[in-house]
Write an enzyme that holds these catalytic residues in place. Structure first.
Site, mmCIF file in Angstrom:
data_model
loop_
_atom_site.group_PDB
_atom_site.id
_atom_site.type_symbol
_atom_site.label_atom_id
_atom_site.label_comp_id
_atom_site.label_asym_id
_atom_site.label_seq_id
_atom_site.Cartn_x
_atom_site.Cartn_y
_atom_site.Cartn_z
ATOM 1 N N LYS A 193 1.417 -26.611 5.580
ATOM 2 C CA LYS A 193 0.484 -25.519 5.911
ATOM 3 C C LYS A 193 -0.985 -25.864 5.709
ATOM 4 O O LYS A 193 -1.836 -24.986 5.527
ATOM 5 C CB LYS A 193 0.807 -24.210 5.148
ATOM 6 C CG LYS A 193 2.251 -23.788 5.125
ATOM 7 C CD LYS A 193 3.020 -24.068 6.374
ATOM 8 C CE LYS A 193 2.625 -23.288 7.579
ATOM 9 N NZ LYS A 193 3.330 -23.794 8.805
ATOM 10 N N GLY A 232 -2.597 -27.934 7.985
ATOM 11 C CA GLY A 232 -3.185 -28.357 9.260
ATOM 12 C C GLY A 232 -2.486 -29.571 9.873
ATOM 13 O O GLY A 232 -3.044 -30.237 10.750
ATOM 14 N N THR A 233 -1.255 -29.804 9.449
ATOM 15 C CA THR A 233 -0.472 -30.944 9.950
ATOM 16 C C THR A 233 -0.352 -30.921 11.477
ATOM 17 O O THR A 233 -0.559 -31.940 12.150
ATOM 18 C CB THR A 233 0.956 -30.873 9.353
ATOM 19 O OG1 THR A 233 0.882 -30.424 8.010
ATOM 20 C CG2 THR A 233 1.680 -32.192 9.456
ATOM 21 N N THR A 234 -0.014 -29.755 12.012
ATOM 22 C CA THR A 234 0.236 -29.622 13.451
ATOM 23 C C THR A 234 -1.047 -29.946 14.227
ATOM 24 O O THR A 234 -1.005 -30.630 15.264
ATOM 25 C CB THR A 234 0.670 -28.165 13.763
ATOM 26 O OG1 THR A 234 1.625 -27.760 12.786
ATOM 27 C CG2 THR A 234 1.252 -28.036 15.142
ATOM 28 N N HIS A 294 5.717 -35.045 4.603
ATOM 29 C CA HIS A 294 5.231 -34.148 3.550
ATOM 30 C C HIS A 294 5.496 -34.737 2.163
ATOM 31 O O HIS A 294 5.220 -34.073 1.151
ATOM 32 C CB HIS A 294 5.918 -32.775 3.637
ATOM 33 C CG HIS A 294 5.467 -31.944 4.810
ATOM 34 N ND1 HIS A 294 4.157 -31.846 5.194
ATOM 35 C CD2 HIS A 294 6.170 -31.145 5.665
ATOM 36 C CE1 HIS A 294 4.063 -31.036 6.242
ATOM 37 N NE2 HIS A 294 5.267 -30.611 6.550
ATOM 38 N N SER A 340 -0.919 -19.175 4.048
ATOM 39 C CA SER A 340 -0.290 -19.632 5.281
ATOM 40 C C SER A 340 1.205 -19.862 5.046
ATOM 41 O O SER A 340 2.051 -19.459 5.849
ATOM 42 C CB SER A 340 -0.981 -20.921 5.759
ATOM 43 O OG SER A 340 -0.412 -21.366 6.954
ATOM 44 N N ARG A 355 -0.976 -19.662 13.754
ATOM 45 C CA ARG A 355 -1.256 -18.272 13.348
ATOM 46 C C ARG A 355 -2.715 -18.004 13.635
ATOM 47 O O ARG A 355 -3.098 -17.801 14.780
ATOM 48 C CB ARG A 355 -0.858 -18.067 11.875
ATOM 49 C CG ARG A 355 -0.766 -16.603 11.438
ATOM 50 C CD ARG A 355 -0.401 -16.478 9.968
ATOM 51 N NE ARG A 355 -1.420 -17.021 9.089
ATOM 52 C CZ ARG A 355 -2.429 -16.336 8.556
ATOM 53 N NH1 ARG A 355 -2.557 -15.043 8.815
ATOM 54 N NH2 ARG A 355 -3.319 -16.918 7.761
ATOM 55 N N LYS A 356 -3.573 -18.081 12.606
ATOM 56 C CA LYS A 356 -5.004 -17.814 12.828
ATOM 57 C C LYS A 356 -5.823 -19.100 12.832
ATOM 58 O O LYS A 356 -6.813 -19.197 13.544
ATOM 59 C CB LYS A 356 -5.540 -16.922 11.712
ATOM 60 C CG LYS A 356 -5.172 -15.468 11.825
ATOM 61 C CD LYS A 356 -5.953 -14.705 10.758
ATOM 62 C CE LYS A 356 -5.711 -13.216 10.817
ATOM 63 N NZ LYS A 356 -6.378 -12.549 9.688
ATOM 64 N N GLY A 357 -5.463 -20.023 11.950
ATOM 65 C CA GLY A 357 -6.210 -21.280 11.849
ATOM 66 C C GLY A 357 -7.643 -21.065 11.388
ATOM 67 O O GLY A 357 -8.553 -21.748 11.841
#
Ligand code: A3P
Length: 324
Positions: free
Chosen positions: A68, A70-72, A135, A165, A290-292
């Site tokens: 959660k 910012g990996t993506t 991770h 997050s 989601r919001k980022g």
């Protein structure tokens, strides 16, 4: 930790023996975590399997993070850096695939089935160089990752945004029948004690931070907030670190701006593969977006909660020059 039965662990019996010797917790009342190698590991068997079998190559790139943070986003940026000459931006595979499909997680995709790792995906689907996410905390990485010349990019994020997050992410799970949103304070307490998937948060971050200071050519340490603040500069630094720098012509032609736009949360949210479908059987792809935003935690955490974790962090980080 029972050190006599870790590295060479192979049989089911040995695994059960190890599990019964380790402190354990149920995250969200459903997901077993074991305190293994100074980390609350939520995917123990796969971790051990990849520790025993995975062979890193010097050219490999790893995107490391606690979930959660910012990996993506980082996966989509790195993918675009390496593939910018293979596809025009309008045909970027990110428009058809979730970033986790293009850059799989080592322990939870490649080694998801620990007895039968998906080495075909590893060899076939990844363009050179091989790019993988993980991770795992630094002390649990397979030895070949530590000892080879492969590179690691670590992304971290303000702990409060990370916790919020994660909290909202786990509330999505079907299996999560007992945890309700008014239990946030109890779960934040667990976070402060380190009882968080792949936590403690501060140990995970500090491990990679120290390595980035000692081996700056091997580990690059990034912050989600810096990426939000000045994505272009961060992208240039990333390109240089992975030896795929942007030329001044590319910069003038707006290639960096195009990648920033392509990988923005607004753009990725529109992609059909990110609206529906699953890369992991138990997670809907849409939950990754989601919001980022930076600072959304103010809507969820009270000052006492914040103060409690700030104390944990200031003690842990004292003398290391790390501020989050
Ligand atoms: P929020 O829940 O605060 O919105 P991870 O990828 O490590 O699981 O992290 C997920 C977090 O990163 C979520 O944060 C998610 O919205 C945010 N995120 C995902 N893609 C993003 C992007 N392209 N830009 C900015 N933030 C992004």
């Amino acid at each position: 930790m029972n050190s006599t039965i870790t590295a060479a662990l192979t049989t089911e019996e040995e695994l059960q023996q190890l599990k019964s010797s380790l402190p354990n917790e149920l995250w969200f009342n459903s997901y077993p975590m074991y305190f293994y190698q100074n980390c609350w590991n939520i995917i123990l068997e796969s971790t051990i399997s990849c520790q025993n079998h995975f062979k890193a190559q010097d050219s490999d790139i790893f995107i490391a993070s606690i979930p959660k943070t910012g990996t993506t986003w980082l996966k989509s940026l790195i993918f675009s850096i390496f593939n910018r000459k293979n596809y025009p931006i309008s045909e970027n595979p990110l428009l058809k695939h979730n970033p986790h499909e293009l850059i799989p997680q080592l322990e939870s995709i490649i080694y998801a089935n620990p007895q039968n790792p998906d080495l075909k995906t590893l060899e076939k689907k990844l363009n050179y160089p091989r790019i993988l996410g993980t991770h795992l905390p630094i002390q649990s990485l397979p030895t070949s990752i530590k000892n080879s010349n492969c590179k690691i990019i670590y992304i971290c994020r303000n702990p409060f945004d990370t916790f919020v997050s994660s909290w909202l992410f786990y509330l999505n799970y079907d299996e999560n029948t007992n945890v309700k949103d008014d239990m946030i304070e109890e779960y934040f307490g667990k976070f402060c004690e380190g009882k968080f998937p792949f936590g403690g948060f501060e140990d995970h971050v500090l491990g990679y931070w120290k390595e980035s200071l000692e081996r700056s050519g091997k580990v690059m340490f990034m912050k989600f907030e810096d990426l939000k603040d000045d994505p272009k500069s961060e992208l240039k630094k990333l390109g240089e670190f992975v030896a795929c720098p942007f030329s001044s012509e590319e910069e003038e032609d707006g290639v960096i701006d195009e990648i920033v736009k392509m990988c923005s949360i607004e753009k990725l949210k529109e992609v059909e593969a990110n609206k529906s479908g699953r890369v992991y059987s138990f997670i809907e792809n849409k939950w990754f977006f989601r919001k980022g935003e930076v600072g959304d935690w103010v809507n969820y955490l009270n000052p006492c909660m914040v103060e409690r974790f700030e104390k944990v962090m200031s003690e842990k980080f004292a003398g290391y020059g790390l501020e989050l």
